[in-house]
Design an enzyme around this catalytic site. Structure first.
Site, PDB file in Angstrom:
ATOM      1  N   CYS A   1       4.170   1.933  -4.299  1.00  8.94           N
ATOM      2  CA  CYS A   1       5.522   2.039  -4.606  1.00  8.94           C
ATOM      3  C   CYS A   1       5.947   3.206  -5.252  1.00  8.94           C
ATOM      4  CB  CYS A   1       6.265   1.193  -5.371  1.00  8.94           C
ATOM      5  SG  CYS A   1       7.708   0.653  -5.073  1.00  8.94           S
TER       6      CYS A   1
ATOM      7  N   ASP B   1      10.956   0.902   1.089  1.00 17.01           N
ATOM      8  CA  ASP B   1       9.576   1.838   1.703  1.00 17.01           C
ATOM      9  C   ASP B   1       9.762   0.533   3.242  1.00 17.01           C
ATOM     10  OD1 ASP B   1       7.367   2.359   2.513  1.00 17.01           O
ATOM     11  OD2 ASP B   1       6.917   2.848   0.698  1.00 17.01           O
TER      12      ASP B   1
ATOM     13  N   HIS C   1       6.081  -3.996  -4.130  1.00 22.01           N
ATOM     14  CA  HIS C   1       3.954  -3.412  -3.538  1.00 22.01           C
ATOM     15  C   HIS C   1       3.963  -2.451  -3.792  1.00 22.01           C
ATOM     16  CE1 HIS C   1       6.372   0.175  -1.656  1.00 22.01           C
ATOM     17  NE2 HIS C   1       7.527  -0.580  -2.233  1.00 22.01           N
TER      18      HIS C   1
ATOM     19  N   ARG D   1       7.718   1.205   4.221  1.00 23.03           N
ATOM     20  CA  ARG D   1       6.653   0.481   5.513  1.00 23.03           C
ATOM     21  C   ARG D   1       5.770  -0.650   4.898  1.00 23.03           C
ATOM     22  NH1 ARG D   1       2.815   3.846   1.565  1.00 23.03           N
ATOM     23  NH2 ARG D   1       4.699   3.550   0.503  1.00 23.03           N
TER      24      ARG D   1
ATOM     25  N   CYS E   1      11.784  -3.671  -1.283  1.00 26.97           N
ATOM     26  CA  CYS E   1      11.837  -2.340  -1.348  1.00 26.97           C
ATOM     27  C   CYS E   1      12.747  -1.615   0.463  1.00 26.97           C
ATOM     28  CB  CYS E   1      10.662  -1.254  -1.864  1.00 26.97           C
ATOM     29  SG  CYS E   1      10.486   0.286  -1.968  1.00 26.97           S
TER      30      CYS E   1
HETATM   31 ZN    ZN Z   1       9.054   0.998  -2.760  1.00 27.98          ZN
END
Ligand code: ZN
Length: 205
Positions: free
Chosen positions: A101, A41, A98, A43, A39
């Protein structure tokens, strides 16, 4: 932005010299062994959570770690998959979802995306995963719904991945293995998909 420029300076001054040999080799060699599809993302940092050095992971990151099924008029994701599997000959492909999300949360909880037409369009690539979970998640807690969709989505994206000709060919020739992972941001735990049972269990080393 200043922080980023400062980071570059710190990298050049404190990090690069210690690994100069590696970077000199990498200047003319690109032989990653795995394709990691994660992703976008911030993190979920592929090289950090797998402890890989530069040059070891070929990475594709998309919102919700979605992999559109192969279709004529290939896009950037398809091109990257084709290059990694067909040219770089990666032996493993990981689709990694994850916890928490944002993409899966907005799908699972049916957030209003009318102001985000590109996001709404993109998330259609997770429609099969949502169809699979809505039947099971009726009345469940919201967090449970999101967690369920995160896992169902990894399964769906692995199925989409296998529709790409380069992947289908490599699977037929047994030269690539597909893996489904789910990473927990708060604990660092990683689960892997057991292809035989369809369940996720703690990743074994
Ligand atoms: Zn995500």
């Amino acid at each position: 932005m200043h922080d980023l420029a400062e980071g570059v300076q710190r990298f050049q001054r404190d990090v690069f010299p210690g690994q100069a040999g590696l970077f000199e080799r990498l200047a003319t060699t690109h032989r990653p062994t795995a394709l990691f599809i994660g992703c976008s993302d911030a993190r979920v940092v592929p090289e950090l959570i797998t402890q890989r050095a530069p040059g070891e992971l070929f990475v594709i990151r998309t919102a919700g770690n979605l992999v559109p099924a192969y279709a004529p008029g290939a896009d950037g994701v398809a091109a990257s998959i084709e290059y990694a599997v067909g040219v770089l000959d990666v032996t493993d492909v990981i689709v990694c979802g994850h916890s928490a999300c944002g993409a899966m949360t907005s799908l699972a909880l049916r957030h209003d995306l009318t102001g985000l037409p590109a996001v709404a369009d993109w998330l259609r690539h997770a429609e099969a995963a949502r169809s699979r979970t809505t039947a099971q998640a009726d009345g469940a807690e919201e967090a449970g719904e999101v967690a369920g969709l995160v896992r169902a989505n990894v399964l769906s994206q692995l199925a989409n991945l296998a529709t790409h000709p380069s992947v289908a060919r490599a699977l037929a020739q047994n030269t690539v293995t597909l893996h489904g992972w789910v990473y927990d941001i708060g604990t660092g735990a990683m689960e892997e998909l057991d292809a035989a049972t369809g369940r996720f269990t703690a990743l074994a080393a």
